[in-house]
Design a protein around this motif. Structure first.
Motif, mmCIF file in Angstrom:
data_model
loop_
_atom_site.group_PDB
_atom_site.id
_atom_site.type_symbol
_atom_site.label_atom_id
_atom_site.label_comp_id
_atom_site.label_asym_id
_atom_site.label_seq_id
_atom_site.Cartn_x
_atom_site.Cartn_y
_atom_site.Cartn_z
ATOM 1 N N ARG A 122 55.838 68.814 48.962
ATOM 2 C CA ARG A 122 55.535 67.897 47.868
ATOM 3 C C ARG A 122 56.220 66.525 48.467
ATOM 4 N N ALA A 123 57.683 66.253 49.326
ATOM 5 C CA ALA A 123 58.083 65.608 49.559
ATOM 6 C C ALA A 123 57.728 64.636 50.918
ATOM 7 N N VAL A 124 57.115 64.955 51.764
ATOM 8 C CA VAL A 124 55.891 64.750 52.439
ATOM 9 C C VAL A 124 54.741 64.634 51.879
ATOM 10 N N LEU A 125 53.747 64.960 50.655
ATOM 11 C CA LEU A 125 52.824 64.409 49.827
ATOM 12 C C LEU A 125 53.472 62.716 50.089
ATOM 13 N N VAL A 126 54.879 62.556 49.404
ATOM 14 C CA VAL A 126 55.300 60.908 48.966
ATOM 15 C C VAL A 126 55.342 60.587 50.052
ATOM 16 N N VAL A 127 55.403 60.475 51.257
ATOM 17 C CA VAL A 127 55.525 59.632 52.181
ATOM 18 C C VAL A 127 54.281 59.179 52.395
ATOM 19 N N GLU A 128 53.391 60.239 52.560
ATOM 20 C CA GLU A 128 51.671 60.027 52.622
ATOM 21 C C GLU A 128 51.506 59.408 51.699
ATOM 22 N N TYR A 129 51.504 58.826 50.580
ATOM 23 C CA TYR A 129 51.079 57.905 49.433
ATOM 24 C C TYR A 129 52.051 56.544 49.907
ATOM 25 N N VAL A 130 53.419 56.980 50.106
ATOM 26 C CA VAL A 130 54.014 55.286 50.127
ATOM 27 C C VAL A 130 53.172 54.441 51.689
ATOM 28 N N ARG A 131 53.117 55.866 52.779
ATOM 29 C CA ARG A 131 52.009 54.424 54.155
ATOM 30 C C ARG A 131 51.483 54.480 53.264
ATOM 31 N N ALA A 132 50.051 54.973 52.894
ATOM 32 C CA ALA A 132 48.615 54.751 52.238
ATOM 33 C C ALA A 132 49.413 53.411 51.209
ATOM 34 N N GLY A 133 49.609 53.226 50.853
ATOM 35 C CA GLY A 133 50.459 52.159 49.857
ATOM 36 C C GLY A 133 50.222 50.736 50.773
ATOM 37 N N VAL A 134 51.531 50.766 51.406
ATOM 38 C CA VAL A 134 51.647 50.504 52.422
ATOM 39 C C VAL A 134 50.555 49.502 52.840
ATOM 40 N N HIS A 135 49.612 49.947 53.622
ATOM 41 C CA HIS A 135 48.852 49.413 54.061
ATOM 42 C C HIS A 135 47.318 49.215 53.430
ATOM 43 N N ILE A 136 47.459 49.592 52.189
ATOM 44 C CA ILE A 136 46.158 49.836 50.971
ATOM 45 C C ILE A 136 46.226 49.038 50.020
ATOM 46 N N PRO A 137 46.853 47.105 50.144
ATOM 47 C CA PRO A 137 47.195 46.166 48.934
ATOM 48 C C PRO A 137 45.951 47.150 47.745
ATOM 49 N N LEU A 138 45.029 47.377 47.727
ATOM 50 C CA LEU A 138 44.209 47.587 46.195
ATOM 51 C C LEU A 138 44.488 49.072 45.836
ATOM 52 N N ALA A 139 45.344 50.100 47.033
ATOM 53 C CA ALA A 139 45.930 51.418 46.194
ATOM 54 C C ALA A 139 46.895 51.322 45.670
ATOM 55 N N ARG A 140 47.394 50.062 46.235
ATOM 56 C CA ARG A 140 48.904 50.427 45.724
ATOM 57 C C ARG A 140 49.793 50.734 44.706
ATOM 58 N N PRO A 141 48.946 50.721 43.140
ATOM 59 C CA PRO A 141 49.359 50.454 41.828
ATOM 60 C C PRO A 141 49.647 52.491 41.508
ATOM 61 N N LEU A 142 47.931 52.765 42.123
ATOM 62 C CA LEU A 142 47.627 54.416 42.502
ATOM 63 C C LEU A 142 49.502 55.316 42.836
ATOM 64 N N THR A 143 48.903 54.292 44.381
ATOM 65 C CA THR A 143 49.847 55.174 45.040
ATOM 66 C C THR A 143 51.455 55.026 44.909
ATOM 67 N N THR A 144 51.752 54.394 44.068
ATOM 68 C CA THR A 144 53.087 54.055 43.779
ATOM 69 C C THR A 144 53.841 54.740 42.420
ATOM 70 N N ARG A 145 52.585 54.554 41.441
ATOM 71 C CA ARG A 145 52.924 55.721 40.524
ATOM 72 C C ARG A 145 52.419 57.478 41.219
ATOM 73 N N TYR A 146 51.898 57.546 41.806
ATOM 74 C CA TYR A 146 52.057 59.036 42.219
ATOM 75 C C TYR A 146 53.365 59.380 43.760
ATOM 76 N N ALA A 147 53.540 58.109 43.977
ATOM 77 C CA ALA A 147 54.436 58.531 44.641
ATOM 78 C C ALA A 147 55.738 58.768 43.855
ATOM 79 N N ILE A 148 56.811 57.986 43.004
ATOM 80 C CA ILE A 148 57.172 58.453 41.877
ATOM 81 C C ILE A 148 57.246 59.071 41.783
ATOM 82 N N GLY A 149 56.103 59.594 40.865
ATOM 83 C CA GLY A 149 56.126 60.960 40.087
ATOM 84 C C GLY A 149 56.798 62.291 40.741
ATOM 85 N N PHE A 150 55.527 62.535 41.821
ATOM 86 C CA PHE A 150 55.892 63.189 42.901
ATOM 87 C C PHE A 150 57.281 63.776 43.331
ATOM 88 N N ALA A 151 57.682 62.541 43.768
ATOM 89 C CA ALA A 151 59.130 61.993 44.268
ATOM 90 C C ALA A 151 60.237 62.652 43.279
#
Length: 394
Positions: A122-151
């Motif tokens: 799950r920690a690796v998945l969090v890293v993936e979502y954080v990385r996606a959020g950094v590179h894709i601003p449009l997806a950042r609200p979703l990736t942030t929510r997922y990263a926090i919950g899964f972390a």
């Protein structure tokens, strides 16, 4: 040749979603680890088919399935093929293998190792979502929510490894609830980032194939462990018929309907129903494989024991119930008639389990195979051109 540092890109825009998309070689390679994990958890159930053994099977199966779901949904939305992505998936494969290694005593002496492996995945998945959020601003609200919950869930699972039983398992429950609940709390962010309509059903289908494979393995193992007897061979044929029937029923109705419905009508809930209803479906299919093998290794001329009878009937009934729900809510082919047949099969299968005491193993598996085959016959009959024109609900 893969780009060394190519950032993840969004793969679910309107233009991308309209195109056909297939599973990548990396995804198929990743699936191999879960073939082993599912086999290991099924082996646990074979060793103890009591109510407590079944509960243990479910407890261990859920995080295995959810690990696969997490990686699959990420790749569906933010697929990339750079070196960093491949290495992260490689680490996730190691964590899945770690879970598989610790499954045999996963609720005993190996439970801490199982928890650590799941937490790291799950920690690796969090890293993936954080990385996606950094590179894709449009997806950042979703990736942030997922990263926090899964972390948060990952930290809870990590903490559980250092607590004694039963507190360890209490934290598992809290962690999995947070894991399951995180996508539900991000519904408003999902509507513009819905999964790919062709890729995700294919991925779900591939995992279903993995668990259906357990039924095939069960037939081979069951026959190989017994002397060649007519009743055993007949039971093996019925076991294959059960697997083939539910392959037919599932894949003949599979499609991107829930994703398309969510996109056109804004009903994200249909995607969530589709997602979470697959859990009892794949649990039922995996347990069915164990039930088939238990029948094949039973004495063919002695009445089937109650636990084995309830296992095979209950497992197939669970499959039928899940598919019936998927039909009823239109998250696979919407059809009230097919849903009615699936739910009727549940009643018949439970009746066989309840009233079938004293039946020989071959009789029990024959009845279960007959109920399964009727589902296929009904679908084939209803799919005839004249019936499709007459029934608008097909």
């Amino acid at each position: 040749m893969t780009n060394f540092l190519q950032p993840p890109r969004l793969r679910i825009g309107e233009e991308d979603s309209a195109e056909e998309r297939r599973a990548t070689w990396l995804e198929l390679f990743y699936d191999l680890v879960f073939v082993v994990a599912v086999s290991q958890v099924a082996h646990n159930l074979k060793e103890d088919i009591s109510l407590s053994g079944l509960l243990g099977f479910v407890v261990l199966f859920i995080p295995i399935w959810w690990s696969w779901i997490g990686t699959t949904f990420y790749a569906n939305r933010f697929d990339g093929d750079d070196v960093i992505h491949r290495l992260l998936v490689g680490v996730q494969m190691l964590t899945a293998a770690g879970m598989a290694v610790n499954i045999h005593h996963g609720l005993g002496e190996s439970s801490s190792g199982f928890a650590l492996a799941y937490a790291l995945g799950r920690a690796v998945l969090v890293v993936e979502y954080v990385r996606a959020g950094v590179h894709i601003p449009l997806a950042r609200p979703l990736t942030t929510r997922y990263a926090i919950g899964f972390a948060i869930a990952s930290l809870i699972w990590l903490s559980s490894a250092f607590l004694p039983v039963p507190w360890r398992f209490a934290l598992w429950g809290v962690g999995i609830v947070i894991d399951f609940g995180t996508p539900l709390t991000a519904r408003k962010h999902q509507i513009g980032l819905l999964p790919h309509a062709s890729h995700l059903p294919e991925r779900f289908g591939l995992f279903t194939i993995i668990v259906l494979g357990e039924a095939i393995i069960a037939v081979v193992n069951g026959v190989s462990e017994q002397k060649w007897q007519v009743l055993t061979v007949i039971s093996a044929i019925f076991g294959l018929m059960i697997a083939f029937s539910w392959w037919w029923v599932y894949f003949d109705n599979l499609g991107g309907t829930p994703i398309e419905t969510a996109r056109t009508q804004g009903k994200v809930g249909t995607v969530n129903i589709w997602l979470y209803t697959h859990l009892p479906l794949v649990i039922g299919i995996a347990a069915t494989g164990v039930g088939v093998e238990e029948i094949l290794v039973s004495q063919p001329t002695i009445a089937l024991a109650d636990p084995q009878r309830w296992l095979i009937c209950g497992s197939v009934a669970l499959c039928s119930l899940a598919v019936g729900i998927l039909h009823r809510y239109g998250v696979i082919r919407y059809c009230k008639i097919r849903s009615m047949y699936r739910l009727s099969a549940v009643v018949v299968l439970l009746a066989i389990a309840f009233f079938g005491k004293g039946l020989l193993p071959v009789a029990v598996i024959a009845l279960v195979a007959l109920v399964s085959a009727v589902q296929v016959i009904q679908d084939v009959y209803q799919s005839r051109p004249n019936n499709r024109l007459a029934d608008p609900e097909i």
